[in-house]
Motif scaffolding. Structure first.
Motif, PDB file in Angstrom:
ATOM      1  N   LEU A 113       0.825  -1.211   0.000  1.00 20.88           N
ATOM      2  CA  LEU A 113       0.000   0.000   0.000  1.00 20.88           C
ATOM      3  C   LEU A 113       0.857   1.257   0.000  1.00 20.88           C
ATOM      4  CD1 LEU A 113      -2.921   0.952   0.147  1.00 20.88           C
ATOM      5  CD2 LEU A 113      -2.768   0.923   2.599  1.00 20.88           C
ATOM      6  N   PHE A 150     -18.388  -3.704  -9.155  1.00 22.73           N
ATOM      7  CA  PHE A 150     -18.424  -2.885  -7.942  1.00 22.73           C
ATOM      8  C   PHE A 150     -19.819  -2.314  -7.756  1.00 22.73           C
ATOM      9  CE2 PHE A 150     -13.904  -2.842  -8.830  1.00 22.73           C
ATOM     10  CZ  PHE A 150     -13.386  -3.004  -7.567  1.00 22.73           C
ATOM     11  N   LYS A 168     -21.964   0.597  -5.415  1.00 24.59           N
ATOM     12  CA  LYS A 168     -21.894   1.683  -4.435  1.00 24.59           C
ATOM     13  C   LYS A 168     -23.137   1.628  -3.571  1.00 24.59           C
ATOM     14  CE  LYS A 168     -19.046   5.181  -6.548  1.00 24.59           C
ATOM     15  NZ  LYS A 168     -19.033   6.386  -7.346  1.00 24.59           N
ATOM     16  N   SER A 219     -14.522  -2.923  -0.159  1.00 27.13           N
ATOM     17  CA  SER A 219     -13.362  -2.344  -0.839  1.00 27.13           C
ATOM     18  C   SER A 219     -12.988  -0.975  -0.323  1.00 27.13           C
ATOM     19  CB  SER A 219     -13.630  -2.251  -2.338  1.00 27.13           C
ATOM     20  OG  SER A 219     -13.953  -3.510  -2.835  1.00 27.13           O
ATOM     21  N   GLU A 220     -13.973  -0.102  -0.145  1.00 28.84           N
ATOM     22  CA  GLU A 220     -13.615   1.236   0.298  1.00 28.84           C
ATOM     23  C   GLU A 220     -14.812   1.897   0.970  1.00 28.84           C
ATOM     24  OE1 GLU A 220     -12.508   3.922  -2.769  1.00 28.84           O
ATOM     25  OE2 GLU A 220     -10.843   4.709  -1.596  1.00 28.84           O
ATOM     26  N   ALA A 232     -16.228   5.747   2.152  1.00 28.97           N
ATOM     27  CA  ALA A 232     -15.992   7.184   2.026  1.00 28.97           C
ATOM     28  C   ALA A 232     -15.588   7.751   3.375  1.00 28.97           C
ATOM     29  CB  ALA A 232     -17.256   7.871   1.521  1.00 28.97           C
ATOM     30  N   LEU A 233     -14.810   8.839   3.358  1.00 25.92           N
ATOM     31  CA  LEU A 233     -14.297   9.382   4.614  1.00 25.92           C
ATOM     32  C   LEU A 233     -15.405   9.869   5.535  1.00 25.92           C
ATOM     33  CD1 LEU A 233     -11.137  11.227   3.375  1.00 25.92           C
ATOM     34  CD2 LEU A 233     -11.225   9.322   4.961  1.00 25.92           C
ATOM     35  N   LEU A 274     -18.083   1.179  -1.007  1.00 23.51           N
ATOM     36  CA  LEU A 274     -17.804   0.534  -2.287  1.00 23.51           C
ATOM     37  C   LEU A 274     -17.581  -0.949  -2.019  1.00 23.51           C
ATOM     38  CD1 LEU A 274     -17.335   1.245  -5.271  1.00 23.51           C
ATOM     39  CD2 LEU A 274     -14.913   1.325  -4.761  1.00 23.51           C
ATOM     40  N   ARG A 317      -8.010  -2.594  -0.555  1.00 22.01           N
ATOM     41  CA  ARG A 317      -7.627  -1.177  -0.624  1.00 22.01           C
ATOM     42  C   ARG A 317      -6.311  -1.003  -1.374  1.00 22.01           C
ATOM     43  NH1 ARG A 317      -7.192   2.232   4.380  1.00 22.01           N
ATOM     44  NH2 ARG A 317      -6.433   3.583   2.736  1.00 22.01           N
ATOM     45  N   LEU A 352      -6.927  -1.458  -5.073  1.00 23.96           N
ATOM     46  CA  LEU A 352      -7.600  -0.283  -5.649  1.00 23.96           C
ATOM     47  C   LEU A 352      -6.593   0.849  -5.835  1.00 23.96           C
ATOM     48  CD1 LEU A 352     -11.054   0.157  -3.904  1.00 23.96           C
ATOM     49  CD2 LEU A 352     -10.600  -0.086  -6.317  1.00 23.96           C
ATOM     50  N   PHE A 353      -5.789   1.083  -4.792  1.00 25.50           N
ATOM     51  CA  PHE A 353      -4.797   2.161  -4.819  1.00 25.50           C
ATOM     52  C   PHE A 353      -3.808   1.956  -5.958  1.00 25.50           C
ATOM     53  CE2 PHE A 353      -0.604   3.606  -3.256  1.00 25.50           C
ATOM     54  CZ  PHE A 353      -0.866   4.954  -3.147  1.00 25.50           C
ATOM     55  N   ARG A 354      -3.270   0.742  -6.070  1.00 21.72           N
ATOM     56  CA  ARG A 354      -2.264   0.479  -7.099  1.00 21.72           C
ATOM     57  C   ARG A 354      -2.851   0.529  -8.497  1.00 21.72           C
ATOM     58  NH1 ARG A 354       2.541  -2.359  -5.162  1.00 21.72           N
ATOM     59  NH2 ARG A 354       2.737  -3.354  -7.176  1.00 21.72           N
ATOM     60  N   LYS A 355      -4.094   0.046  -8.625  1.00 20.84           N
ATOM     61  CA  LYS A 355      -4.711   0.075  -9.960  1.00 20.84           C
ATOM     62  C   LYS A 355      -5.028   1.502 -10.378  1.00 20.84           C
ATOM     63  CE  LYS A 355      -6.532  -4.574  -9.969  1.00 20.84           C
ATOM     64  NZ  LYS A 355      -6.358  -5.339 -11.173  1.00 20.84           N
ATOM     65  N   ARG A 356      -5.441   2.335  -9.397  1.00 15.65           N
ATOM     66  CA  ARG A 356      -5.694   3.741  -9.731  1.00 15.65           C
ATOM     67  C   ARG A 356      -4.413   4.421 -10.160  1.00 15.65           C
ATOM     68  NH1 ARG A 356      -9.348   4.480  -4.617  1.00 15.65           N
ATOM     69  NH2 ARG A 356     -11.320   3.801  -5.481  1.00 15.65           N
ATOM     70  N   VAL A 386     -10.839   1.041 -12.718  1.00 25.48           N
ATOM     71  CA  VAL A 386     -11.493   0.761 -11.437  1.00 25.48           C
ATOM     72  C   VAL A 386     -12.259   2.010 -11.031  1.00 25.48           C
ATOM     73  CG1 VAL A 386      -9.930  -0.994 -10.547  1.00 25.48           C
ATOM     74  CG2 VAL A 386      -9.364   1.400 -10.259  1.00 25.48           C
ATOM     75  N   PRO A 387     -13.280   1.859 -10.148  1.00 29.93           N
ATOM     76  CA  PRO A 387     -14.042   3.035  -9.737  1.00 29.93           C
ATOM     77  C   PRO A 387     -13.165   4.095  -9.077  1.00 29.93           C
ATOM     78  CG  PRO A 387     -15.093   1.030  -8.984  1.00 29.93           C
ATOM     79  CD  PRO A 387     -13.791   0.625  -9.565  1.00 29.93           C
ATOM     80  N   ALA A 388     -13.535   5.344  -9.256  1.00 30.98           N
ATOM     81  CA  ALA A 388     -12.789   6.433  -8.625  1.00 30.98           C
ATOM     82  C   ALA A 388     -13.050   6.426  -7.128  1.00 30.98           C
ATOM     83  CB  ALA A 388     -13.205   7.761  -9.235  1.00 30.98           C
ATOM     84  N   GLU A 389     -12.265   7.209  -6.386  1.00 26.49           N
ATOM     85  CA  GLU A 389     -12.445   7.293  -4.941  1.00 26.49           C
ATOM     86  C   GLU A 389     -13.856   7.739  -4.600  1.00 26.49           C
ATOM     87  OE1 GLU A 389      -9.590   9.050  -2.079  1.00 26.49           O
ATOM     88  OE2 GLU A 389      -8.279   9.070  -3.823  1.00 26.49           O
ATOM     89  N   VAL A 390     -14.469   7.085  -3.588  1.00 30.73           N
ATOM     90  CA  VAL A 390     -15.860   7.394  -3.300  1.00 30.73           C
ATOM     91  C   VAL A 390     -16.027   8.671  -2.507  1.00 30.73           C
ATOM     92  CG1 VAL A 390     -16.886   5.125  -3.530  1.00 30.73           C
ATOM     93  CG2 VAL A 390     -15.739   5.729  -1.419  1.00 30.73           C
ATOM     94  N   SER A 391     -14.992   9.075  -1.756  1.00 33.00           N
ATOM     95  CA  SER A 391     -15.154  10.322  -1.001  1.00 33.00           C
ATOM     96  C   SER A 391     -14.741  11.494  -1.875  1.00 33.00           C
ATOM     97  CB  SER A 391     -14.334  10.288   0.277  1.00 33.00           C
ATOM     98  OG  SER A 391     -13.145   9.594   0.074  1.00 33.00           O
TER      99      SER A 391
END
Lengths: 92, 162, 122
Positions: free
Chosen positions: A86, B94, B96, B123-124, B126-127, B133, C96, C99-103, C109-114
């Motif tokens: 990461l 994915f 949401k 997966s993720e 949001a803050l 996700l 995570r 996702l980070f490495r693929k971005r 891959v989907p964009a960051e959700v926040s």
């Protein structure tokens, strides 16, 4: 132990080893680094399940402790590897 | 009492864990386990970010069995999907999911449930904790899945933790 | 405490079935790990072994040792409990990471959700 149970244990140990070989193929092939971490994590889980089966084979409690240790080391190992992927650093 | 035992359930669980690990209920082990159950929560108390308040034990038991059933069903589903993936590739994507649950402990339990169940990977988040996700292994209908997810897992967790 | 050779037949049959079931699920997980095309698809099959596979082995070991020692031997359950705590942590972090490495690599891959605004606000 009857022939039924010991043969069943042998068969399941064989299937576990087959699963390990397939996972090893993924470990060597794995296109990305996280594929390899995932395969390594799965190897740990398979080894742990095998230890429990061996414990039944030899009717001994000691294998249970080995399984616990494998589970713990596997968790720490894959966690550290994933963390490294990461950020590129284990300790921040 | 509250100062001596900041987390009574954790103490009890640690005590039981010690006895099960040692496979004995001899007086010595009872005492050692009790010391462990007494000291560990006290020493961990400063680390603890949020106190856990749990309500409605009945909902917890129902959720436990629901998750158990869902795990077995989705195990069979994923196993079938692996066996037939040559002829019919799984429709993974994915999703949401808008979240209403805000409690950190509840979200931790929710992430445990989704990661333990085969077929869904958390997966993720949001803050601001409003969107989740999720990667789903084989999915028919997005809206139906989101509806089921919120009804089956999020609602009971909100009842327990909020 | 009874001898290994005098186990009742139903216990042996039950333990044998549970062990075979668990190893079949572990094998299926490995096959899935090998055959799936995409990394995120490959994250799902290992869960087969860490849930139903581990439950079956734990149940088999509980039944077997409880009959052998003529009393409840419950420490087999610790393995599924331990797995259900540790596996989510690893999968979450791996997802995570991926996702980070693929971005970073600019893959699909989907964009960051926040959104940016909430990020600076919190």
């Amino acid at each position: 132990m009857s022939a039924l149970l010991s043969n069943a244990i042998l068969a399941s140990l064989f299937l576990f080893s087959l699963a390990m070989v397939l996972t090893l193929v993924r470990l060597f092939k794995g296109p990305s680094a996280q594929d390899r971490v995932l395969a390594l994590d799965y190897l740990y889980i398979l080894a742990m399940l095998m230890m429990l089966a061996l414990g039944i084979r030899y009717a001994s409690d000691t294998y249970f402790e080995a399984a616990l240790l494998i589970a713990l080391f596997g968790f720490v190992g894959s966690f550290a590897l994933a963390k490294f992927l990461l950020r590129g650093e284990v300790i921040e | 009492m509250k100062r001596l035992f900041p987390a009574p359930w954790l103490s009890l669980a640690l005590w039981a864990l010690w006895l099960v690990l040692n496979l004995s209920i001899s007086p010595g082990n009872l005492l050692l386990g009790a010391i462990l159950g007494f000291l560990a929560p006290l020493m961990m108390a400063p680390l603890r970010p949020l106190p856990v308040r749990i309500r409605r034990p009945g909902v917890i038991i129902r959720l436990f069995f629901l998750v158990g059933r869902d795990v077995i069903l989705s195990n069979l589903h994923v196993a079938w999907g692996i066996l037939t993936c040559g002829t019919r590739p799984p429709r993974s994507r994915f999703v949401k999911i808008p979240l209403d649950l805000r409690d950190a402990n509840g979200l931790a339990v929710l992430s445990m449930i989704t990661s333990v169940t085969p077929g869904t990977v958390w997966s993720e988040l949001a803050l601001d904790r409003s969107i989740l996700l999720l990667h789903v292994f084989d999915l028919d209908d997005d809206a139906q899945f989101i509806e089921h997810f919120k009804q089956a897992y999020e609602r009971p967790l909100m009842e327990i933790f909020e | 405490m009874i001898n290994v050779s005098e186990l009742p037949l139903w216990v042996e049959v039950l333990v044998a079935i549970l062990l075979l079931l668990s190893s079949l699920f572990a094998l299926l997980g490995a096959i899935g790990l090998l055959r799936m095309k995409d990394f995120f698809q490959r994250m799902h099959p290992p869960a087969l072994a860490s849930t139903l596979g581990a439950w079956c082995v734990a149940l088999a070991s509980i039944i077997y040792f409880s009959t052998l020692k003529s009393g409840p031997v419950l420490h087999g359950w610790l393995i599924p409990i331990l797995l259900s705590i540790t596996v989510p942590v690893t999968t979450l972090l791996l997802a995570r990471t991926s996702l980070f490495r693929k971005r970073m690599a600019g893959e699909d891959v989907p964009a960051e959700v926040s959104s940016r605004r909430t990020e600076s606000g919190s």
